[in-house]
Design a protein around this motif. Structure first.
Motif, mmCIF file in Angstrom:
data_model
loop_
_atom_site.group_PDB
_atom_site.id
_atom_site.type_symbol
_atom_site.label_atom_id
_atom_site.label_comp_id
_atom_site.label_asym_id
_atom_site.label_seq_id
_atom_site.Cartn_x
_atom_site.Cartn_y
_atom_site.Cartn_z
ATOM 1 N N LEU A 27 0.825 -1.206 0.000
ATOM 2 C CA LEU A 27 0.000 0.000 0.000
ATOM 3 C C LEU A 27 0.863 1.262 0.000
ATOM 4 O O LEU A 27 0.574 2.217 -0.744
ATOM 5 C CB LEU A 27 -0.942 0.000 1.198
ATOM 6 N N LEU A 28 1.893 1.278 0.817
ATOM 7 C CA LEU A 28 2.771 2.454 0.861
ATOM 8 C C LEU A 28 3.494 2.644 -0.469
ATOM 9 O O LEU A 28 3.660 3.789 -0.922
ATOM 10 C CB LEU A 28 3.778 2.324 2.008
ATOM 11 N N GLU A 29 3.906 1.551 -1.098
ATOM 12 C CA GLU A 29 4.560 1.656 -2.406
ATOM 13 C C GLU A 29 3.623 2.246 -3.453
ATOM 14 O O GLU A 29 4.070 2.929 -4.370
ATOM 15 C CB GLU A 29 5.055 0.285 -2.869
ATOM 16 N N GLU A 30 2.333 1.971 -3.299
ATOM 17 C CA GLU A 30 1.340 2.494 -4.239
ATOM 18 C C GLU A 30 0.867 3.893 -3.865
ATOM 19 O O GLU A 30 0.004 4.456 -4.538
ATOM 20 C CB GLU A 30 0.154 1.538 -4.319
ATOM 21 N N GLY A 31 1.393 4.435 -2.772
ATOM 22 C CA GLY A 31 1.036 5.787 -2.364
ATOM 23 C C GLY A 31 -0.274 5.887 -1.609
ATOM 24 O O GLY A 31 -0.822 6.975 -1.453
ATOM 25 N N GLU A 32 -0.772 4.756 -1.126
ATOM 26 C CA GLU A 32 -2.032 4.738 -0.375
ATOM 27 C C GLU A 32 -1.841 5.388 0.992
ATOM 28 O O GLU A 32 -0.780 5.308 1.594
ATOM 29 C CB GLU A 32 -2.525 3.306 -0.179
ATOM 30 N N ALA A 33 -2.911 5.980 1.482
ATOM 31 C CA ALA A 33 -2.897 6.585 2.808
ATOM 32 C C ALA A 33 -3.262 5.529 3.839
ATOM 33 O O ALA A 33 -4.154 4.726 3.618
ATOM 34 C CB ALA A 33 -3.892 7.735 2.865
ATOM 35 N N LEU A 34 -2.541 5.523 4.929
ATOM 36 C CA LEU A 34 -2.818 4.635 6.049
ATOM 37 C C LEU A 34 -3.012 5.487 7.291
ATOM 38 O O LEU A 34 -2.318 6.496 7.466
ATOM 39 C CB LEU A 34 -1.650 3.675 6.282
ATOM 40 N N PRO A 35 -3.927 5.104 8.166
ATOM 41 C CA PRO A 35 -4.117 5.880 9.397
ATOM 42 C C PRO A 35 -2.825 6.040 10.201
ATOM 43 O O PRO A 35 -2.563 7.108 10.764
ATOM 44 C CB PRO A 35 -5.147 5.075 10.187
ATOM 45 N N GLU A 36 -2.014 4.987 10.220
ATOM 46 C CA GLU A 36 -0.769 5.020 11.007
ATOM 47 C C GLU A 36 0.260 5.993 10.446
ATOM 48 O O GLU A 36 1.161 6.424 11.165
ATOM 49 C CB GLU A 36 -0.144 3.618 11.068
ATOM 50 N N THR A 37 0.174 6.309 9.175
ATOM 51 C CA THR A 37 1.157 7.210 8.557
ATOM 52 C C THR A 37 0.581 8.588 8.240
ATOM 53 O O THR A 37 1.264 9.410 7.639
ATOM 54 C CB THR A 37 1.725 6.582 7.266
ATOM 55 N N ALA A 38 -0.643 8.832 8.664
ATOM 56 C CA ALA A 38 -1.327 10.089 8.316
ATOM 57 C C ALA A 38 -0.578 11.327 8.808
ATOM 58 O O ALA A 38 -0.603 12.366 8.140
ATOM 59 C CB ALA A 38 -2.748 10.070 8.862
ATOM 60 N N GLU A 39 0.082 11.219 9.951
ATOM 61 C CA GLU A 39 0.765 12.385 10.517
ATOM 62 C C GLU A 39 2.203 12.532 10.035
ATOM 63 O O GLU A 39 2.904 13.443 10.460
ATOM 64 C CB GLU A 39 0.728 12.312 12.039
ATOM 65 N N LEU A 40 2.639 11.653 9.150
ATOM 66 C CA LEU A 40 4.013 11.707 8.653
ATOM 67 C C LEU A 40 4.075 12.472 7.337
ATOM 68 O O LEU A 40 3.145 12.417 6.537
ATOM 69 C CB LEU A 40 4.546 10.285 8.441
ATOM 70 N N ASN A 41 5.197 13.135 7.108
ATOM 71 C CA ASN A 41 5.391 13.781 5.813
ATOM 72 C C ASN A 41 5.934 12.738 4.830
ATOM 73 O O ASN A 41 6.161 11.581 5.191
ATOM 74 C CB ASN A 41 6.313 15.007 5.930
ATOM 75 N N ASP A 42 6.126 13.125 3.589
ATOM 76 C CA ASP A 42 6.560 12.179 2.555
ATOM 77 C C ASP A 42 7.884 11.496 2.893
ATOM 78 O O ASP A 42 8.033 10.286 2.704
ATOM 79 C CB ASP A 42 6.678 12.879 1.194
ATOM 80 N N ASP A 43 8.839 12.252 3.392
ATOM 81 C CA ASP A 43 10.143 11.682 3.748
ATOM 82 C C ASP A 43 10.015 10.681 4.892
ATOM 83 O O ASP A 43 10.667 9.630 4.887
ATOM 84 C CB ASP A 43 11.139 12.779 4.126
ATOM 85 N N GLU A 44 9.184 11.007 5.862
ATOM 86 C CA GLU A 44 8.994 10.103 6.998
ATOM 87 C C GLU A 44 8.282 8.824 6.558
ATOM 88 O O GLU A 44 8.635 7.731 7.000
ATOM 89 C CB GLU A 44 8.210 10.809 8.100
ATOM 90 N N ARG A 45 7.276 8.948 5.676
ATOM 91 C CA ARG A 45 6.597 7.754 5.149
ATOM 92 C C ARG A 45 7.572 6.886 4.366
ATOM 93 O O ARG A 45 7.543 5.660 4.466
ATOM 94 C CB ARG A 45 5.413 8.146 4.269
#
Length: 67
Positions: A27-45
């Motif tokens: 999901l992260l590779e496809e650029g999907e949003a996850l609740p756990e990563t919502a507060e992270l910026n692109d570099d942090e994700r």
């Protein structure tokens, strides 16, 4: 980059188990949003994604691809 938020996210996602972590990676590779990563910026994700990939690479090396 907030390493504390990144570490917390990795720990939270890792608790889901290997099968779900593989899905999270996809999901992260496809650029999907996850609740756990919502507060992270692109570099942090990206850092979370890279760390999860590294952990899974070590795990699959030790346990084999069937999990």
């Amino acid at each position: 980059m907030n390493h504390e938020k990144i570490d917390h996210c990795i720990e939270t996602l890792s608790l889901r188990g290997c099968t779900e972590v593989c899905e999270v990676i996809r999901l992260l590779e496809e650029g999907e949003a996850l609740p756990e990563t919502a507060e992270l910026n692109d570099d942090e994700r990206e850092a979370v994604l890279n760390e999860l990939k590294a952990v899974m690479a070590i795990y699959t090396e030790r346990k084999g691809p069937a999990f």
